[in-house]
Design a protein around this motif. Structure first.
Motif, mmCIF file in Angstrom:
data_model
loop_
_atom_site.group_PDB
_atom_site.id
_atom_site.type_symbol
_atom_site.label_atom_id
_atom_site.label_comp_id
_atom_site.label_asym_id
_atom_site.label_seq_id
_atom_site.Cartn_x
_atom_site.Cartn_y
_atom_site.Cartn_z
ATOM 1 N N GLU A 113 35.556 42.422 35.039
ATOM 2 C CA GLU A 113 36.726 43.562 34.827
ATOM 3 C C GLU A 113 37.762 42.648 34.768
ATOM 4 O O GLU A 113 38.193 41.860 35.913
ATOM 5 N N LYS A 114 38.740 42.722 33.982
ATOM 6 C CA LYS A 114 40.004 41.874 33.800
ATOM 7 C C LYS A 114 41.163 42.574 33.479
ATOM 8 O O LYS A 114 40.968 43.518 32.387
ATOM 9 N N ASP A 115 42.321 42.856 34.227
ATOM 10 C CA ASP A 115 43.339 43.633 33.795
ATOM 11 C C ASP A 115 42.835 45.121 34.185
ATOM 12 O O ASP A 115 43.391 45.820 32.997
ATOM 13 N N GLY A 116 41.856 45.448 34.352
ATOM 14 C CA GLY A 116 41.454 46.934 34.423
ATOM 15 C C GLY A 116 40.591 47.194 33.339
ATOM 16 O O GLY A 116 40.261 48.439 33.174
ATOM 17 N N LYS A 117 40.362 46.124 32.487
ATOM 18 C CA LYS A 117 39.421 46.528 31.527
ATOM 19 C C LYS A 117 37.948 45.688 31.441
ATOM 20 O O LYS A 117 38.032 44.893 31.960
ATOM 21 N N LEU A 118 36.997 46.611 31.348
ATOM 22 C CA LEU A 118 35.569 45.869 31.472
ATOM 23 C C LEU A 118 35.191 45.027 30.148
ATOM 24 O O LEU A 118 35.502 45.785 29.141
ATOM 25 N N THR A 119 34.581 44.048 30.259
ATOM 26 C CA THR A 119 34.235 43.167 29.299
ATOM 27 C C THR A 119 32.786 42.937 29.566
ATOM 28 O O THR A 119 32.419 42.605 30.817
ATOM 29 N N VAL A 120 31.988 42.533 28.521
ATOM 30 C CA VAL A 120 30.676 41.941 28.606
ATOM 31 C C VAL A 120 30.325 40.787 27.643
ATOM 32 O O VAL A 120 31.102 40.953 26.503
ATOM 33 N N ARG A 121 29.800 39.703 27.929
ATOM 34 C CA ARG A 121 29.540 38.587 27.066
ATOM 35 C C ARG A 121 28.137 38.119 27.452
ATOM 36 O O ARG A 121 27.600 38.410 28.513
ATOM 37 N N ARG A 122 27.704 37.579 26.471
ATOM 38 C CA ARG A 122 26.272 36.728 26.782
ATOM 39 C C ARG A 122 26.511 35.400 27.340
ATOM 40 O O ARG A 122 27.532 34.691 27.387
ATOM 41 N N LYS A 123 25.813 35.227 28.349
ATOM 42 C CA LYS A 123 25.692 34.160 29.286
ATOM 43 C C LYS A 123 25.456 32.785 28.394
ATOM 44 O O LYS A 123 24.491 32.874 27.578
#
Length: 123
Positions: A113-123
Motif C-alpha cells: 500500500e503506497k499513498d493510500g493505493k493498493l498495488t500487487v507485483r510478482r516477487k
C-alpha cells in the motif's frame, strides 16, 4: 487384453495432464509476512472483441479463491492466454496481468500500500 490396458493407461495419463493445465498458484505476502487466511483472489480472462486482436477488458471471473492459513492460493484457468488477477484487501483492490499456460505456473505476489493505493507485483 494388454492392448485394452495400455489404451486405458494412455487415456488416464492424458486426462491427468489436462487436469493440471492452466493452474496458477503461489504465495501472497504483505509487509514481508504471509497475508492472513481468507484474502480473496479472483482471475478473469481478458475478453476479446470481434476483431480478436484487440482486448475490450476483463470478463466474468474464471475462478475465485481465498488464501489458506499460510497465505497460499491455487486457481484453475481452463484456457491459455492473458488473464487479470485481482487481490482484495478490505475494500481496496489491486490488479496484476498474468498468463495461463498448459503447465502450472507459480506467481508469488507482493501486495503493498503506497499513498493510500493498493498495488500487487510478482516477487
Amino acid at each position: 487384453m494388454r492392448l485394452q490396458v495400455g489404451a486405458a493407461l494412455i487415456v488416464v495419463a492424458v486426462a491427468a495432464s489436462n487436469a493440471s493445465a492452466g493452474r496458477l498458484f503461489g504465495d501472497v505476502k504483505m509487509g514481508g509476512k504471509p497475508v492472513p487466511e481468507g484474502m480473496l483472489i479472483t482471475v478473469q480472462a481478458a475478453a476479446k472483441t470481434a476483431d480478436k486482436d484487440k482486448e475490450k477488458g476483463p470478463s466474468a471471473p474464471i475462478d475465485s479463491v481465498k488464501t489458506d492459513k499460510v497465505g497460499s492460493y491455487k486457481v484453475m484457468v481452463k484456457d491459455e492466454g492473458k488473464c487479470t488477477l485481482t487481490v482484495y484487501v478490505g475494500k481496496k483492490t489491486a490488479v496484476l496481468e498474468v498468463f495461463s499456460y498448459k503447465e502450472p505456473t507459480r506467481y508469488d505476489l507482493i501486495v503493498e500500500e503506497k499513498d493510500g493505493k493498493l498495488t500487487v507485483r510478482r516477487k
